[in-house]
Design an enzyme around this catalytic site. Sequence first.
Site: not given
Ligand code: GLA
Length: 672
Positions: A112, A150-151, A159, A308, A316, A356-357, A359
């Site tokens: 991603r 996202n993040e 880059c 989150e 991870w 992430e299954k 998680h």
């Molecule tokens: C990050 C991402 C999520 C997910 C979590 C897993 O915070 O934003 O999409 O991947 O990590 O901990």
Amino acid sequence: MIFPRLRNAIAFGGDYNPEQWPESVWQEDVRLMREAGVNLVTVGVFSWARLQPSEKRFEFGWLDRVLDLLAANQIGVCLATATASPPPWLTARYPEVLPVTADGVRLQVGARQNYSPSSRVYRKFASALVTKMARRYARHPALVTWHINNEYACHVPECHGPDSTRAFRAWLKKKYGSLAALNNAWGTAFWSQGYGQWEEIFTPSRAPYHSNPTQCLDFKRFTNDAFLELYDLELAILRRATPDIPVTTNFMGFFKALDYRSWSSRLDYVSWDSYPDPSDESAARRAAAAGHDLMRSLKPDRPFVLMEQAASAVNWRPVNMPKRPGVMRLQSLQAVARGGDGVMFFQWRASRAGAEKYHSGMLQHVAAEDSRVFAEVKALGSELKKLGVVTGSLVRNRVAIAFDWHAWWAVELESKPGRIDYAAWAQQLHAWFYAQNLGVDFVHPSADLSRYELVVAPALYLLNEKDGGNLQSFVERGGTLLATYFSGVVDEMEHAVCGGYPAYLRQALGLWVEEWVPYPEGRSNRFRFGRARADHRCDHWCDLVHLDGAQALAVFTGDYFAGRPAATRHHYGKGAAYYLATRPDAAGLDVLLSQVIKEVRLAPPLRVPAGVEVTVREAADAQFLFLLNHTNEPAKIALGLTRGHDLITGRLLSGTVQLPPCDVQVMRLPLK
Ligand code: GLA
């Protein structure tokens, strides 16, 4: 109130990825969401490929159905703009979108965040997608807030591809105006680096030896700005379509690549993702507390949202321990205690496929009714409903840690006397205040410091004259400053300041540093306070200090500089400035900081046993006192004159109360 559409409720829910499940599951999802008291879900974060399966085709039908279903069930939506992961067709057709590492490796599709922040093609397609989403959902009744991307920068913090090189040159041209100014700032007289054309300049990718530090620092600044441009691009589109819907992007706490402070004015509220490691609970609570404090301080006049966290384990780390019973609740309420108005998770339902299954989710792979985690989620949801009255209230502190991303970037560039982990040092000092239940904010050295009594500046390596002046006048006006080793060494160009460090703090500190002795791992020294009999261990770093008005509180007792000051104090104007020339052991740090807070007359809101966290949130008409027992033992807490109702149990609390292990009390106190 950050979410007018949630009225006075704490936001509770998580990332919801219905695109990973057949529609038949969605009905069960919303039923269980209602059962758990979920009022907000983040939808669409990684759904670009589903929303736009090919360049010319958009498919919003499924998302319409998801949003309608949620609206029908009174569940609000934090709608993500889906730009965090470009779909495979895009990067196959336009490979220049893919980011390039410092080694020249082009990062491929299949994970991603596979885009360069400076990619023009990415920007074009992201804008088109966001424009369509904004138009389509602007008036949707489920829409509570926007979640941009996202993040940012999480996996691709920089880059070095062609678009980035081009944009870096343009950024430099704008910053410096002329090559002469750039050559001066970068000190290119050194090692024959003088530039005669803009096209000769590249991003600091792999080079034969240390790259030019100012070039590296500028590249970090540029990269921060490139990501911020992406955010701004989406923000402008959303603002046009929905001027009244609050907008955020999820931050990551002590995340080095982005100077979140430069972002904060563009966010309607700060949201962040907190994943402390459950394998060490006491380190986890310290880390989470510091993260909440840093994030809250970015917008001190608004509550933040925990966007989150994991309901139990993540996937991870090399080893991923679950959160044992009670810890998820405790950490959730810790976020509220430190100023959060939202408790959200990644993710609602644990995935069946993909990386992430394993998680955890609020819903695990087992049936809801068989799940320990879901039972805890439900219990938390019903408790949070009772805490709605705290929304909007604020945390007000009298201590601040001066924390600057530019100093962080600069001090950790290569070619330094020793290695400094800037964020770890700041967090180590934060941890001392945390253990005493003394609330701390994180501020930029240029901030208005008038609300603080004490400012701590850990290894503030990069400090310009103006910001140094701000800290000095804080002392002059009666504040107390504690600066530590390796502060005030360079200016914003990363040029050493000559004439004795820490240049722009010298007057206030009443000393100057001639040189330093960094120690390798395992080497240490000792130091002693005044007439104390015992001495303390110190390691990592020793500054060799000359007093110039300050008084030595402690001196080194070993090495060739034995007898030289290890900790000092200086009266300056109406205030005092302390200097800590080394990294002391815990007991040594405790002696010094105890003296400092005694002088400043700082005390916690309540004296409690070790391991109990106490915070206060303030509203116009009430105060909320949070007590969190992080230990495995019941804690006896003497409330003294404090009396109030526990918002969770409704009981009137007074006298001495017992707080069971892992338990929390939230007392509403009448205003004094
Ligand atoms: C990050 C991402 C999520 C997910 C979590 C897993 O915070 O934003 O999409 O991947 O990590 O901990």
